[in-house]
Design a protein around this motif. Sequence first.
Motif, PDB file in Angstrom:
ATOM      1  N   UNK A 111       0.467  -0.979   0.106  1.00  0.00           N
ATOM      2  CA  UNK A 111       0.077   0.199  -0.028  1.00  0.00           C
ATOM      3  C   UNK A 111       0.972   1.232  -0.160  1.00  0.00           C
ATOM      4  N   UNK A 112       2.654   1.440   0.008  1.00  0.00           N
ATOM      5  CA  UNK A 112       2.828   1.834   0.250  1.00  0.00           C
ATOM      6  C   UNK A 112       4.349   2.191  -0.619  1.00  0.00           C
ATOM      7  N   UNK A 113       3.711   1.481  -1.549  1.00  0.00           N
ATOM      8  CA  UNK A 113       4.991   1.306  -2.694  1.00  0.00           C
ATOM      9  C   UNK A 113       3.992   1.480  -3.755  1.00  0.00           C
ATOM     10  N   UNK A 114       5.030   0.578  -4.890  1.00  0.00           N
ATOM     11  CA  UNK A 114       4.912  -0.029  -6.117  1.00  0.00           C
ATOM     12  C   UNK A 114       4.244  -1.240  -6.296  1.00  0.00           C
ATOM     13  N   UNK A 115       3.925  -1.757  -7.343  1.00  0.00           N
ATOM     14  CA  UNK A 115       3.820  -3.860  -7.206  1.00  0.00           C
ATOM     15  C   UNK A 115       4.999  -3.575  -7.904  1.00  0.00           C
ATOM     16  N   UNK A 116       6.162  -4.912  -6.880  1.00  0.00           N
ATOM     17  CA  UNK A 116       6.769  -5.956  -7.680  1.00  0.00           C
ATOM     18  C   UNK A 116       7.251  -6.490  -8.114  1.00  0.00           C
ATOM     19  N   UNK A 117       7.552  -6.873  -9.043  1.00  0.00           N
ATOM     20  CA  UNK A 117       7.826  -8.920  -9.373  1.00  0.00           C
ATOM     21  C   UNK A 117       9.047  -9.430  -9.470  1.00  0.00           C
ATOM     22  N   UNK A 118       9.347 -10.754  -8.913  1.00  0.00           N
ATOM     23  CA  UNK A 118      10.959 -11.084  -8.533  1.00  0.00           C
ATOM     24  C   UNK A 118      10.881 -12.327  -9.692  1.00  0.00           C
ATOM     25  N   UNK A 119      11.197 -12.860 -10.278  1.00  0.00           N
ATOM     26  CA  UNK A 119      11.392 -14.138 -10.425  1.00  0.00           C
ATOM     27  C   UNK A 119      12.397 -14.432 -10.350  1.00  0.00           C
ATOM     28  N   UNK A 120      12.429 -16.195  -9.753  1.00  0.00           N
ATOM     29  CA  UNK A 120      14.099 -16.609  -9.023  1.00  0.00           C
ATOM     30  C   UNK A 120      13.716 -17.455 -10.298  1.00  0.00           C
ATOM     31  N   UNK A 121      15.190 -17.644 -10.564  1.00  0.00           N
ATOM     32  CA  UNK A 121      16.384 -18.495 -12.199  1.00  0.00           C
ATOM     33  C   UNK A 121      17.003 -19.601 -11.127  1.00  0.00           C
ATOM     34  N   UNK A 122      17.097 -20.588 -12.030  1.00  0.00           N
ATOM     35  CA  UNK A 122      18.693 -21.505 -12.059  1.00  0.00           C
ATOM     36  C   UNK A 122      19.109 -21.439 -13.669  1.00  0.00           C
ATOM     37  N   UNK A 123      20.200 -21.434 -13.220  1.00  0.00           N
ATOM     38  CA  UNK A 123      21.060 -22.055 -14.305  1.00  0.00           C
ATOM     39  C   UNK A 123      21.332 -23.559 -14.785  1.00  0.00           C
ATOM     40  N   UNK A 124      20.568 -23.444 -15.939  1.00  0.00           N
ATOM     41  CA  UNK A 124      20.945 -24.777 -17.090  1.00  0.00           C
ATOM     42  C   UNK A 124      21.944 -24.732 -18.139  1.00  0.00           C
ATOM     43  N   UNK A 125      23.280 -25.512 -17.266  1.00  0.00           N
ATOM     44  CA  UNK A 125      24.510 -25.563 -18.392  1.00  0.00           C
ATOM     45  C   UNK A 125      25.357 -24.385 -18.042  1.00  0.00           C
ATOM     46  N   UNK A 126      26.748 -23.829 -18.806  1.00  0.00           N
ATOM     47  CA  UNK A 126      27.295 -23.309 -18.220  1.00  0.00           C
ATOM     48  C   UNK A 126      27.016 -21.834 -17.866  1.00  0.00           C
ATOM     49  N   UNK A 127      27.516 -20.714 -16.605  1.00  0.00           N
ATOM     50  CA  UNK A 127      28.052 -19.140 -17.301  1.00  0.00           C
ATOM     51  C   UNK A 127      28.933 -19.216 -17.454  1.00  0.00           C
ATOM     52  N   UNK A 128      28.906 -17.748 -18.985  1.00  0.00           N
ATOM     53  CA  UNK A 128      29.771 -17.639 -19.185  1.00  0.00           C
ATOM     54  C   UNK A 128      29.901 -15.353 -18.231  1.00  0.00           C
ATOM     55  N   UNK A 129      31.522 -15.234 -18.092  1.00  0.00           N
ATOM     56  CA  UNK A 129      31.652 -13.731 -17.430  1.00  0.00           C
ATOM     57  C   UNK A 129      32.639 -13.937 -18.022  1.00  0.00           C
ATOM     58  N   UNK A 130      31.963 -12.730 -18.801  1.00  0.00           N
ATOM     59  CA  UNK A 130      32.420 -11.603 -19.447  1.00  0.00           C
ATOM     60  C   UNK A 130      33.113  -9.880 -19.410  1.00  0.00           C
TER      61      UNK A 130
END
Length: 130
Positions: A111-130
Motif C-alpha cells: 500500500x505504501x509502494x509500487x507493485x514489484x515482481x521477482x523472478x527466481x532462476x536456476x542456470x542450466x549449463x555454463x555461465x559465461x563471465x565476460x
Amino acid sequence: MAIKGHEGSVTVASGAMGNAKAFSLDINQETVDTTDFGSSGWKESQATLKSWSGSITAIFDASGADEADLQTALTGGSAINLDLQLGDGTGSYDKYSGSANITSQSVTNDVNGIVEVTFNFEGTGALTIA
C-alpha cells in the motif's frame, strides 16, 4: 572503486528489461570429500559440479514483453537466455550470461509502494563471465 548499481542492466531473451531494478546472482562449486588415511588428519576435497542461480526484481508492468517472456518460460517449462551486466556506463565490468530455468515468480503489492515482481532462476549449463 565502487561500481554504481544504477548503471547495471538485465537482458532477457533478446531485449533489455528496462523496468528491472535489481538482480542477484549466486555461483556455487560443489565438492566431494577425498580424505584418506594419507591425509595426515587434514580434510581434503575435490571440486565437482558448478551451478548458478539468482533473482531479478522489476517494477511490475502488465504489458511488459520481458515479463511475458519470463512468465512463458516459467509456465512453459523452457529455459531462457539471461544477461546480467554490472554497470559503470561503459560496459567495462563483468557481464554474466547463460541459459536459465525460471523457477518461481512472486508479486509484491504494498500500500505504501509500487507493485514489484521477482523472478527466481536456476542456470542450466555454463555461465559465461565476460
